[in-house]
Scaffold this motif. Structure first.
Motif, PDB file in Angstrom:
ATOM      1  N   PHE A   1       0.831  -1.198   0.000  1.00 12.65           N
ATOM      2  CA  PHE A   1       0.000   0.000   0.000  1.00 12.65           C
ATOM      3  C   PHE A   1       0.874   1.260   0.000  1.00 12.65           C
ATOM      4  O   PHE A   1       0.692   2.180  -0.808  1.00 12.65           O
ATOM      5  CB  PHE A   1      -0.920  -0.009   1.233  1.00 12.65           C
TER       6      PHE A   1
ATOM      7  N   ARG B   1       1.450   4.225  -2.857  1.00 14.08           N
ATOM      8  CA  ARG B   1       1.318   5.651  -2.552  1.00 14.08           C
ATOM      9  C   ARG B   1       2.565   6.415  -3.006  1.00 14.08           C
ATOM     10  O   ARG B   1       2.472   7.488  -3.602  1.00 14.08           O
ATOM     11  CB  ARG B   1       1.136   5.853  -1.043  1.00 14.08           C
TER      12      ARG B   1
ATOM     13  N   ILE C   1      -6.968   4.586  -4.288  1.00  9.38           N
ATOM     14  CA  ILE C   1      -6.777   3.174  -3.942  1.00  9.38           C
ATOM     15  C   ILE C   1      -8.020   2.638  -3.240  1.00  9.38           C
ATOM     16  O   ILE C   1      -8.568   3.282  -2.348  1.00  9.38           O
ATOM     17  CB  ILE C   1      -5.541   2.977  -3.022  1.00  9.38           C
ATOM     18  N   ASN C   2      -8.421   1.464  -3.699  1.00 12.05           N
ATOM     19  CA  ASN C   2      -9.526   0.760  -3.022  1.00 12.05           C
ATOM     20  C   ASN C   2      -8.949  -0.410  -2.252  1.00 12.05           C
ATOM     21  O   ASN C   2      -7.990  -1.047  -2.691  1.00 12.05           O
ATOM     22  CB  ASN C   2     -10.542   0.255  -4.042  1.00 12.05           C
TER      23      ASN C   2
ATOM     24  N   PRO D   1      -7.324   4.873   2.575  1.00 10.90           N
ATOM     25  CA  PRO D   1      -7.539   4.631   1.147  1.00 10.90           C
ATOM     26  C   PRO D   1      -8.770   5.419   0.710  1.00 10.90           C
ATOM     27  O   PRO D   1      -9.593   5.766   1.547  1.00 10.90           O
ATOM     28  CB  PRO D   1      -7.793   3.123   1.067  1.00 10.90           C
TER      29      PRO D   1
END
Lengths: 389, 605
Positions: free
Chosen positions: A146, A150, A157-158, A185
């Protein structure tokens, strides 16, 4: 101005089949994946011929595990799309990715290729639960992926989560929600685990294993609490199972619920196209050979690929308008209905609506007809009533 | 064809307790004989073209004509009239007996006499038939033929010492049976030149030929062109064809005359014109009086039959009409239920009969049925001095108009090995039985006699009997009469609305118990709705039991699969389809099975 179009690309591969998964997907060799991508690009070229007047404004790589595709494959597909379709500048282009299972270089390629939305299948922030589901990543690996995404610059983002897992207490689940929400997110999907036929999970259930599923009341409590907890973090529930920060609702999924045209490419992929629904063959070999091998290369290739074609009648369309539209929390618009079908919603569905309003499953607020809190709990029972005999 | 001498005809049937080998012996008899005389063989070759059109018609082998060349060198025609299907019911046997002059009684060498052995043999003797016994299954290790012979003589009182000892399964000593048929069963009598009198013992509807009448010619003769009259209905038609029964096919012949068994077709299209048990006569030369027919048996069990799809009402009516053709004991009349719409109140001889008819309607006529709980006929004596026969609980008058009620009582005979006597007696006590007595047979078995209310045995008594005796008990009953009883109507309210089709009559003492179980059962049968549904049982407006179907808590399909809307739509369609198969009572959808709930009340015992 030309009409819009969504593209769904089915990537039927994964590193490992999950215990709950009944999607069309399985582990396959590198060679098979390469042939499939070639075939998929071929199909895209065929499909493009009938979409000259359309502007693609959503693209969705689903699966399976699209993140398993090599950088070259992604570039090959995206290039094919850009060459053959007119893709709008601000198109939403999503890819489903398995946490911990993609390299920084791959992720950079996605960004380079124009993919601007990442959908990460975390499912749970509790490692024991992940193990039970047959997921091959850990919460820690997710966190790394994640943060990496970023860094690379993914600003949409899901995260997919699951609720009502075996042995899951409400507290554990709320823990998962808090953990994930703290990462902020833009979008969250929270699905109830459904034991689908033919999965390992279903086999366990048949064998009588005590999986410790939360009971109905607990499960509903979790569902209701999800909205509350996520609201605290700035998310709004906009569909039965979907939550987003303002402006980050998934445009591609909204297309499904709002009955805008989309074309599915790849095996098993479903389409809504000019008043028809159809889906591609689920036969991998047939798909690949039809598209790649010799003489069958004619204008009828698509017709050969496509199965289950259903020409929607006006009644079908009205029923779909209702049962798909009602998935959205804001519900369906009566004005929209009139625009689409030239007849007031009330004159078609007066009795059903009246009954459900009385039962407190539906509510009317101005122009909008939507599910109530209880209606959301029993949405199938409500939606089924909008079908015609 | 040359006239057949009556002396060379034997009309007979086989009676037995179920599973004692009736069908197997019938098969052996057909096997060991020929279906045509030598002369007829030639004729048949000549008639081949005519037979072509008969092809494809198969009937259940109810009646078959075979030719037997006996030891005395003569050829005999055997008309074996099979009792169709189950022997549990006297009426079916009775129908076949009316066409016979004698009967073979088969007794299982290991099991000996059973309840239905007795019932059937007495029935045959009532019809003045010559009965001779055959001991079957002598190949079984547990066979005790000598004991069984003594049992036959002691219990039934017919000569059994020279009974053929056979194994129908292995084809052992079948010749002895064939010879016994020639010697022990009398030839038919009757004057071939007298006016025609033929007894209809069965009928079949064929879409080409119309009604096919199965009959026994008592007097006179009939052939193509004879104008016949059905004496009960007065219908007249010209005979199109007469014939007899080959194995599984109709074989036309010139003429049927006194003593013979065969069929008549007369392009009768209206099935109502033909009644089993009626007499066929010559319209131009009629007999004065119809034949006595056979004992008409009255319906004992009633229930409502409704088409699951209301639009199929007409189909159900036609089907019942056709079934009644070869099952005269089936009665029906139209009725209407608030819950179930248009249907029929049907009368049956027993629960098994009901089940057979229901199954035939569903299988042969492709109907989807809703059946209400079976009941019996109650006699309701009203304060105004009137008596009404109640077959449908919904028609029960207001309690204030009822003086008292009576219910049917049967005398039951249960044959069981002595070790189970205790548990069987307990069962009968539970079902309000009155003990009459017990006889021991051969030391190891007992014949227990009870008086039981019919409404206590129509549901699941037979099953309970079997399970409490490990399958060894056999059971027979006959209606004894009516007795005064404390009966009440139990009503069921679903979501505060009375559902007429769920009401039933019950003894006052068991009302509470049954009401409670009914509510529990319905709670399981009725799916959860979007609101809470109270289910109540009431007697005379007073609630005696209640259950609640809780409101649906959850019914969600979380995910759409990559835009695969069709999959979701199919799920919703399935859900809607499921609803359509239910009955709407007010706001509540009740599954069709629920109307049979009352049948299953004892399951959990």
């Amino acid at each position: 101005m030309s009409d819009s179009l969504g593209l769904y690309l089915h990537i039927p591969f994964c590193a490992h089949k999950c215990n709950y998964c009944d999607f069309l997907s399985s582990p396959m060799s590198y060679e098979a994946r390469k042939r499939y991508v070639d075939a998929l690009c071929e199909e895209l070229r065929y499909v493009a011929k009938s979409c000259k007047e359309r502007r693609v404004d959503t693209i969705f790589f689903g699966g399976g595990t699209p993140s398993i595709l090599s950088s070259e494959a992604i570039l090959q597909i995206m290039t094919t799309i850009y060459r053959n379709f007119s893709v709008s500048k601000d198109a939403e282009i999503s890819i489903e990715a398995n946490p911990g299972a993609f390299a920084r270089e791959t992720c950079e390629t996605w960004a380079y290729a124009g993919i601007n939305r990442l959908s990460m299948g975390l499912q749970s922030a509790c490692n024991e639960e992940l193990k039970l589901l047959g997921r091959i990543h850990s919460t820690e690996e997710f966190l790394e992926s994640f943060l990496m995404a970023r860094e690379i610059g993914f600003s949409n983002i899901n995260v997919d989560l699951m609720c009502a897992l075996p042995h899951q207490t409400p507290e554990k689940f709320y823990g998962t929600l808090e953990t994930v929400a703290s990462l902020s997110p833009e979008h969250l999907s929270v699905y109830n685990l459904i034991v689908e036929e033919g999965t390992l999970l279903a086999k366990w259930v048949e064998e009588g294993r005590d999986l410790g599923f939360p009971d109905e009341d607990t499960e509903r409590q979790m569902y209701h609490e999800t909205r509350r907890i996520l609201a605290k973090h700035g998310y709004e529930r906009y569909e039965i199972s979907n939550y987003a920060k303002k402006g980050y609702e998934c445009k591609h999924n909204l297309r499904y619920w709002e009955r805008k045209d989309y074309l599915g490419v790849g095996i098993g992929a479903a389409s809504l196209w000019e008043g028809k629904r159809f889906s591609n063959t689920v036969d991998f070999e047939r798909y690949v050979s039809l598209l790649l091998e010799g003489e069958s290369k004619d204008d009828f290739v698509l017709a050969k690929l496509r199965e289950n074609e259903e020409v929607l009648t006006k009644e079908d369309c009205m029923a779909e308008f209702m049962f798909l539209g009602l998935r959205k929390i804001k519900g369906v618009s009566q004005e929209e209905f009139y625009k689409n079908f030239d007849i007031p919603m009330d004159s078609i569905y007066h009795d059903v609506i009246e009954r459900h309003v009385k039962l407190s499953t539906l509510q009317i607020q101005g122009d909008a007809l939507s599910l109530t809190e209880y209606g959301l709990d029993v949405s199938n029972s409500v939606m089924a009533d909008f079908l015609f005999d | 064809m040359q006239k057949i001498d009556q002396k060379h005809i034997r009309n007979f049937c086989i009676v037995a307790h179920i599973d004692h080998g009736k069908s197997t012996l019938a098969d052996r008899i057909i096997e060991k004989t020929g279906t045509l005389t030598e002369r007829e063989m030639q004729e048949q070759v000549l008639d081949n073209m005519d037979l072509e059109r008969e092809r494809g018609i198969t009937i259940k082998a109810q009646t078959v004509r075979v030719i037997y060349k006996a030891e005395d060198g003569e050829e005999y025609i055997f008309n074996l009239i099979d009792t169709p299907g189950h022997v549990d019911f006297n009426y079916e046997v009775s129908r076949a007996l009316a066409a016979c002059d004698g009967a073979i009684l088969i007794v299982d060498a290991a099991q000996g006499i059973e309840a239905q052995t007795l019932a059937n043999v007495y029935l045959a003797l009532d019809h003045d038939l010559e009965v001779f016994p055959v001991i079957n299954k002598i190949d079984l290790p547990s066979a005790e033929p000598e004991r069984v012979k003594n049992e036959i003589e002691d219990v039934i009182g017919i000569e059994a010492q020279d009974a053929p000892m056979i194994s129908a399964k292995n084809g052992l000593n079948i010749e002895q049976v064939l010879e016994a048929i020639v010697h022990k069963i009398p030839a038919p009598t009757g004057d071939a030149n007298a006016p025609l009198a033929a007894l209809i013992f069965d009928c079949l509807y064929d879409s080409y030929k119309g009604v096919i009448i199965f009959c026994r010619i008592r007097e006179g003769s009939v052939k193509k062109g004879t104008r016949i009259r059905m004496m009960a209905t007065g219908a007249e038609e010209e005979v199109v064809e007469v014939g007899y029964f080959g194995a599984g096919q109709f074989i036309p012949c010139e003429e049927l005359s006194a003593g013979q068994v065969g069929y008549i077709t007369a392009s009768i299209k209206n099935v109502r014109d033909t009644m089993v048990g009626d007499t066929v006569t010559d319209a131009n030369r009629p007999v004065a009086e119809p034949l006595p027919g056979y004992k008409k048996v009255n319906s004992m069990v009633y229930c409502g039959l409704y088409p699951a799809d209301g639009a199929k009402y007409g189909d159900l009516r036609d089907a019942l009409e056709k079934l009644q053709l070869n099952d005269a004991s089936l009665q029906y009349e139209p009725e209407t239920s608030l819950a179930l719409g248009f249907g029929f109140r049907c009368g049956f001889l027993g629960l098994l009969h009901l089940e057979i008819i229901e199954e035939r309607l569903e299988r042969e006529y492709n109907l989807d049925l809703v059946t209400t709980a079976p009941g019996v006929i109650y006699k309701v004596y009203k304060t105004n001095g009137e008596m009404m026969e109640l077959t449908n609980p919904s028609n029960l008058p207001d309690p204030s108009e009822i003086e008292y009620m009576e219910e049917p009582i049967v005398s039951a005979e249960i044959m069981v090995t002595t070790e189970y006597v205790g548990s069987i007696m307990k069962l009968c006590q539970e079902r309000r039985g009155v003990y009459l007595g017990m006889e021991y047979i051969e030391g190891t078995r007992a014949l227990i006699k009870y008086e039981l209310p019919l409404n206590e045995i129509i549901y699941d008594f037979f099953d309970a009997l079997k399970s409490r005796s490990r399958g060894y008990a056999s059971f027979d009953y006959e209606l004894k009469g009516y007795e005064r009883s404390k009966l009440v109507k139990l009503d069921v309210l679903v979501n505060k609305e009375e559902v007429d089709a769920l009401s039933f009559i019950v003894h006052a003492d068991s009302a509470y118990e049954r009401g409670r179980k009914m509510c529990e059962k319905l709670k399981d049968e009725i799916p959860r709705h979007l609101f809470e549904i109270p289910i109540q049982a009431a007697v005379g407006g007073k609630i005696i039991a209640r259950e609640t179907v809780k409101a649906l808590r959850k019914d969600v399909l979380a995910k759409c699969y990559g835009g695969d809307i069709s999959r979701k739509k199919k799920l919703l369609e399935k859900q809607k389809e499921g609803k359509k198969r239910m009955r709407q009572i007010g706001n509540v959808e009740i599954p069709q099975e629920a109307f049979m709930s009352v049948l299953k009340l004892d399951e959990d015992n």
